[in-house]
Design an enzyme around this catalytic site. Sequence first.
Site, PDB file in Angstrom:
ATOM      1  N   ASP A  28      -4.418  -5.555   4.592  1.00  0.00           N
ATOM      2  CA  ASP A  28      -3.313  -6.358   4.226  1.00  0.00           C
ATOM      3  C   ASP A  28      -2.961  -6.184   5.736  1.00  0.00           C
ATOM      4  O   ASP A  28      -1.802  -6.228   6.518  1.00  0.00           O
ATOM      5  CB  ASP A  28      -2.363  -5.469   3.658  1.00  0.00           C
ATOM      6  CG  ASP A  28      -1.074  -5.571   3.530  1.00  0.00           C
ATOM      7  OD1 ASP A  28      -0.567  -7.369   3.055  1.00  0.00           O
ATOM      8  OD2 ASP A  28      -0.293  -5.005   3.186  1.00  0.00           O
ATOM      9  N   LYS A  50       3.835   7.518   5.929  1.00  0.00           N
ATOM     10  CA  LYS A  50       3.728   7.143   5.300  1.00  0.00           C
ATOM     11  C   LYS A  50       3.303   7.024   3.907  1.00  0.00           C
ATOM     12  O   LYS A  50       1.923   8.410   3.376  1.00  0.00           O
ATOM     13  CB  LYS A  50       2.028   5.903   5.753  1.00  0.00           C
ATOM     14  CG  LYS A  50       2.144   4.304   3.911  1.00  0.00           C
ATOM     15  CD  LYS A  50       1.180   3.562   5.270  1.00  0.00           C
ATOM     16  CE  LYS A  50       0.969   2.573   4.198  1.00  0.00           C
ATOM     17  NZ  LYS A  50       0.286   1.293   4.921  1.00  0.00           N
ATOM     18  N   GLN A  91       0.657  -1.262   0.159  1.00  0.00           N
ATOM     19  CA  GLN A  91      -0.148   0.522   0.138  1.00  0.00           C
ATOM     20  C   GLN A  91       0.373   1.357  -0.088  1.00  0.00           C
ATOM     21  O   GLN A  91       0.833   2.978   0.038  1.00  0.00           O
ATOM     22  CB  GLN A  91      -1.742   0.192   1.251  1.00  0.00           C
ATOM     23  CG  GLN A  91      -1.067  -1.643   1.381  1.00  0.00           C
ATOM     24  CD  GLN A  91      -2.599  -1.359   2.198  1.00  0.00           C
ATOM     25  OE1 GLN A  91      -2.670  -0.563   3.546  1.00  0.00           O
ATOM     26  NE2 GLN A  91      -3.520  -1.687   2.396  1.00  0.00           N
ATOM     27  N   GLY A  92       2.176   1.090   0.304  1.00  0.00           N
ATOM     28  CA  GLY A  92       3.047   2.607  -0.011  1.00  0.00           C
ATOM     29  C   GLY A  92       3.966   2.308   0.723  1.00  0.00           C
ATOM     30  O   GLY A  92       4.580   0.767   1.661  1.00  0.00           O
TER      31      GLY A  92
END
Length: 763
Positions: free
Chosen positions: A566, A469, A453-454
């Site tokens: 996740d 993030k 996701q990053g």
Amino acid sequence: MPPHRSAAIRGAIDGHICLVLIMLFLISTKLAADQPLAAAGPIARSCHDCGGVQIPYPFGVSSSGCAMAPSFEVDCNDTGNGVSKPFVGNIEVVSLGNGQARVMNHVSSSCYNLTSRQMNPADVWYLNLTGTPYRLSDSANKFTVIGCRTLAYIFDDYNVGKYMSGCVSVCRRGDLSSAINGSCVGIGCCQTNISTGLSYYEVMFDYTLNTSGIYNHTPCSYAVLMESSSFTFSTTYLTSRAFNTSYGGQVPLVLDWAIRTTNNCVEAQKNITSYACKGDYSVCLNSTNGSGYICNCKKGYQGNPYRQDSNGCQDINECQDSNNYPCHGECHNKPGYFDCFCRAGSRGNATIPGGCRNDFLPLKAQLAIGIAACVLAGLFAFLGWEVIRHKRSIRKQALLRQTDEFFQQHGGQLLLEMMKAEGNIGFTLYKRVEIETATKNFNKAQIIGEGGQGTVYKAVLDGTVVAIKKCKEIDESRKMDFMQELVILCRVNHPNIVKLLGCCLQFEAPMLVYEFVENKTLQELLDLQRSKRFHVTLGTRLRIAAESADALGHLHSLPHPILHGDVKPANILLAEGLVAKVSDFGCSTIDEKTQSMLKGTPGYIDPEYLLEYQLTAKNDVYSFGVILLELVTGKRPLSKESKTLASMFQEAMMDGTFHELLDSEIIDEASMGVLHQIAVLAIQCLALPGMTRPVMEQVAKELRRLALSDEVQQCPQPPLVLEGLNFAVMGSMCTTSLLYTEGNSTGVYDLEKKTVMSTEFAR
Ligand SMILES: *[C@@H]1O[C@H](CO)[C@@H](O)[C@H](O)[C@H]1NC(C)=O
Ligand SMILES: *[C@@H]1O[C@H](CO)[C@@H](O)[C@H](O)[C@H]1NC(C)=O
Ligand SMILES: *[C@@H]1O[C@H](CO)[C@@H](O)[C@H](O)[C@H]1NC(C)=O
Ligand SMILES: *[C@@H]1O[C@H](CO)[C@@H](O)[C@H](O)[C@H]1NC(C)=O
Ligand SMILES: *[C@@H]1O[C@H](CO)[C@@H](O)[C@H](O)[C@H]1NC(C)=O
Ligand SMILES: *[C@@H]1O[C@H](CO)[C@@H](O)[C@H](O)[C@H]1NC(C)=O
Ligand SMILES: *[C@@H]1O[C@H](CO)[C@@H](O)[C@H](O)[C@H]1NC(C)=O
Ligand SMILES: *[C@@H]1O[C@H](CO)[C@@H](O)[C@H](O)[C@H]1NC(C)=O
Ligand SMILES: *[C@@H]1O[C@H](CO)[C@@H](O)[C@H](O)[C@H]1NC(C)=O
Ligand SMILES: *[C@@H]1O[C@H](CO)[C@@H](O)[C@H](O)[C@H]1NC(C)=O
Ligand SMILES: *[C@@H]1O[C@H](CO)[C@@H](O)[C@H](O)[C@H]1NC(C)=O
């Protein structure tokens, strides 16, 4: 040329023909010797040639003694019908260039079996290049997966690396028409990059996806690491065996090779006898993929840089090669370069056609033109400088405007209004410059984690250490949800959830600022446990599980439920005293309509999600179930046995042999009854269809009960000491275990953290 030689023997009956043929033979060997990369002399053919494939030095045909070292030997084997082909190990070599080799790789395939109503397991295939000069090229190859419900993994030797990646290819609900010829973006075909310097490769299919609904359209799935430039997706690969047959089950793969006996050029040059770059015109290049070096001829020279003789680097006679070195005037070859002049009476640039012009102007006129040209040049320079200055100021304004646009685009206004309506919610909107300064302009050294996701950076904001993030871009349709989630998240005050402090919306992707949790992740703890360097008691495992479940349950039960998307051990941080803190939520935006990136991690991803593309709370429950299994078995979610931990455990439960899978370290710490209850809970979390799974709060409640039950011996958990490296024998009331604590300063952790097993699935 070989026919000449064999004919020479047969022709011995006729003396006249014989004489002619011997002459032909002599000519042919002369030709062979003249080939640039082959060795000198008549033995060249058996030494550096195999079935027409050049095996240039430092390589050589094995047991001919022609290779530089045994590791550069290439087997020249008869493959039947008198055709010989070169091999390295069991793979065929197609060509050997400087620094690169092309070989043929085996395609792994798995087809539906009508009898067993399952996919047939793929034949096990791996490539072990450890200890050879070869590495899998990451720039030329891609891991390629073909199929309509196919999830395949590529991984490194478990004992060496921790690399693993995967690729999922789905035709939405079995609809083949969405697949497009030439487009490999996750619909029927998926490709992913591999990491640099890999020397081992193994493929595994995940069989949890149920293909019984689609087998009559797409019976087979394929996965292979192959040269990306020689692959073009065709929809016929899905419906027939064309992919396998058009390549004969073998596809081209590019390997990078180098002389890997020393680390780099500087070290190699210390020993002139073993230094492979021979001759005055050979130069050394550090290998960019693993230790070692390769040689190259200097500019203006060509030949084999590993040789000193007449086949080594020789001056290129540029004047005889007008195609590559055009000269439309007088050409003079010089060592390493050439001069190209216009013929007498003309001047100009002779390397371009018509570049030479006759001298026709008298000196005075030339002078006048020169002065005029100078004045003009000055004028243009001034104008150019003004234009640049103007452009710069425009660009600055554009950046400011863009910053503002990003803010609006990510729903900044919405957030401001929400914040106004909600009153003081302890949430900060950070400015672009603040974030840039804090992360040192997103310096790589500040990265502490990378996930689907990053990317997460460690930074200092207003004197406090935080984790920043950088989300992958969020999509328009989810903007409202995203903002709502932010407002909710920042009010979440749960001891087992990493606190969200604020965000910054002035970038192309939103930045989220979290509290920084020192210490480790559950992933690292499990790795320590697996390598038997640290003992985690069952009580602690259950407590960590209960705390994580509690946190997820809390997120799910909010008025506007927040789904994690996740859940994996790397996202469960462990603060002081091994207290679990769930992190890495807040960016989980999945775009349903445009089929953009799908987030998740191989091994933890819910198969149902892969088919439905709709994130639900039950997906988190599934991922959590996998973590539970990891905690009680100590095994990885994906293993070499070509089966996921989840399916292996499910089978063992049915056979009643699940206790064989349990981590031997915890078996003494509780009664079999408790362990069975944990196993049943895990199986419930993994149940299909997802609707039958318990909700997260129920799971948390059950785990809390088990953690505190009398049947679980409450052994004291040895502390995880972070300072220094020392061994200590810990005698506890339950077990005596060898405790090996690891210092923060060893750098082992940094390495492990960077290779967090996480992948995005391109879809
Ligand atoms: C080629 O021949 C060598 C020596 O006989 C043998 O060791 C090797 O396994 C063979 N390779 C293949 C691919 O047949
Ligand atoms: C299909 O599965 C059955 C039973 O598992 C097995 O005996 C058979 O060999 C399989 N068929 C093929 C073509 O692999
Ligand atoms: C790969 O080869 C190396 C060196 O020959 C060996 O040490 C290693 O165990 C092999 N790995 C596997 C998985 O076979
Ligand atoms: C994959 O690798 C190629 C070549 O190194 C690179 O150009 C490309 O950007 C990479 N793609 C991704 C998604 O990282
Ligand atoms: C893709 O190309 C193949 C032939 O190469 C053709 O048979 C097939 O119909 C094409 N598929 C589409 C969707 O155009
Ligand atoms: C796969 O789905 C079919 C129905 O589509 C079902 O009958 C079958 O039991 C499923 N197989 C497995 C292994 O879940
Ligand atoms: C692919 O081709 C190879 C070699 O021709 C063969 O052994 C294999 O069975 C084929 N696989 C499939 C799925 O057709
Ligand atoms: C240099 O390399 C040669 C050949 O590999 C080796 O025999 C010799 O011991 C090396 N010399 C030194 C000083 O390392
Ligand atoms: C090769 O690497 C070494 C060590 O990193 C470095 O000192 C040297 O300058 C490099 N040489 C070349 C030619 O790049
Ligand atoms: C690997 O290193 C060699 C030698 O330096 C170079 O030619 C090749 O391009 C490199 N490959 C990659 C993927 O960096
Ligand atoms: C002549 O033209 C070539 C090709 O355009 C260029 O590379 C070269 O620098 C020019 N030489 C001179 C002396 O201007």
